[in-house]
Design an enzyme around this catalytic site. Structure first.
Site, PDB file in Angstrom:
ATOM      1  N   LYS A  66       2.773  -5.649   1.851  1.00 13.34           N
ATOM      2  CA  LYS A  66       1.621  -4.766   1.634  1.00 13.34           C
ATOM      3  C   LYS A  66       1.518  -4.242   0.197  1.00 13.34           C
ATOM      4  CE  LYS A  66       1.076  -3.219   6.414  1.00 13.34           C
ATOM      5  NZ  LYS A  66       0.942  -2.065   7.312  1.00 13.34           N
ATOM      6  N   ASP A 102      -4.861   1.261   7.736  1.00 16.16           N
ATOM      7  CA  ASP A 102      -3.840   1.817   8.645  1.00 16.16           C
ATOM      8  C   ASP A 102      -4.106   3.302   8.931  1.00 16.16           C
ATOM      9  OD1 ASP A 102      -2.332  -0.476   9.060  1.00 16.16           O
ATOM     10  OD2 ASP A 102      -1.143  -0.164   7.247  1.00 16.16           O
TER      11      ASP A 102
END
Ligand code: ATR
Length: 279
Positions: A66, A102
């Site tokens: 990420k 997220d």
């Protein structure tokens, strides 16, 4: 022509994203394919750019890439920059755009599905890794009274409190060691953002952190039953316990919206995912 998408991670075989996005595509009538791709630890960046050149329209990015996904992008959303990580990439003529869904995924699960009120509440977040960094911005934006951060390695919690102090505004952010935690007023919402549950372990926290009826949320999930953290929370009197499967579906829906301009219904997909796991 069918548009191509994928999730990239290492490992990636366990990913539920291909199933979730196939369900979204079927529900919304979007013509797309979505596969799981094993990311190359040594050549992730080249691999991603080759996929973009090869006609892939977008990627979901999972561990351990990420941060690297954020670094390779030409354009970065504010929330991805604040999270220090990207879980969604979008490829267009102008280059690679990075976003992070997220945090908004957690907020939608907490607020829309579980109807948790955050404004003015006392929050405890356990952990200080990438997962917690990804959710702190949206949690602060929901205007709780304060967010206490606790981590096995206290220095990392202090670092996070410091890093987010500039955006905390009126929200009190504090890093708490084990001694302080044992004496703290109970919390309305306790979020486990450690990776302990994945190993079947429990972060060492006193049961006194849960006020009667508190909400306990584990960012991790296990398909074979509640995580050790949620079991502890329930025994300690928490009123609502939820694992991260809802957040997983919501973050996927936000990525789908970015790519396709259509928001899928998440409730039936979450329910089907749970039934599938139970069956
Ligand atoms: P992620 O990106 O998934 O957050 P990470 O950056 O490796 O992964 O962070 C993992 C987090 O889980 C950390 O807060 C870690 O605590 P340390 O900073 O002390 O390592 C926490 N963690 C992992 N296993 C744990 C355990 N068994 N008990 C308590 N905390 C744990």
């Amino acid at each position: 022509m069918t548009d191509r998408y994928a999730v990239i991670g290492n490992p990636v075989h366990h990913s539920k994203s291909p199933w979730i996005h196939a369900a979204f595509a079927a529900q919304t009538g979007q013509d797309l394919s979505y596969e799981a791709v094993l990311g190359e630890l040594d050549g992730f960046e080249g691999q991603v750019l080759a996929m973009a050149r090869g006609g892939v329209r977008g990627l979901n990015v999972t561990l351990p890439f990420k941060e690297r996904a954020l670094a390779l992008a030409d354009r970065v959303s504010d929330r991805a920059r604040l999270a220090g990580a990207a879980n969604t990439l979008l490829f267009a003529a102008g280059g690679v755009s990075a976003d992070n869904t997220d945090g908004i995924g957690l907020m939608r699960d907490l607020q829309q599905r579980l109807h948790v009120q955050l404004a003015g509440r006392r929050l405890l977040v356990i952990g200080a890794g990438g997962a917690v960094r990804g959710i702190l911005g949206p949690l602060i934006a929901a205007a709780p009274a304060g967010i206490d951060l606790h981590n096995r390695t206290l220095e990392r919690a202090r670092g996070l409190a410091e890093a987010f102090s500039g955006v905390a505004g009126a929200v009190t952010l504090a890093a708490l060691g084990a001694g302080h935690l044992a004496r703290a007023e109970p919390y309305d919402l306790v979020i486990n953002g450690t990776s302990a549950s994945l190993a079947g372990e429990l972060p060492q926290i006193p049961s006194s952190v849960f006020r009667p009826g508190a909400v306990a949320y584990d960012l991790a999930y296990r398909l074979d039953g509640p995580t050790p953290f949620l079991t502890q929370a329930q025994a300690a009197g928490a009123g609502v316990v939820a694992d991260g499967l809802g957040m997983l579906v919501e973050q996927a829906a936000e990525a789908f919206l970015l790519w396709r301009g259509v928001r899928p219904e998440t409730a039936p997909v979450l329910q089907a995912l749970r039934c599938r796991a139970a069956g």
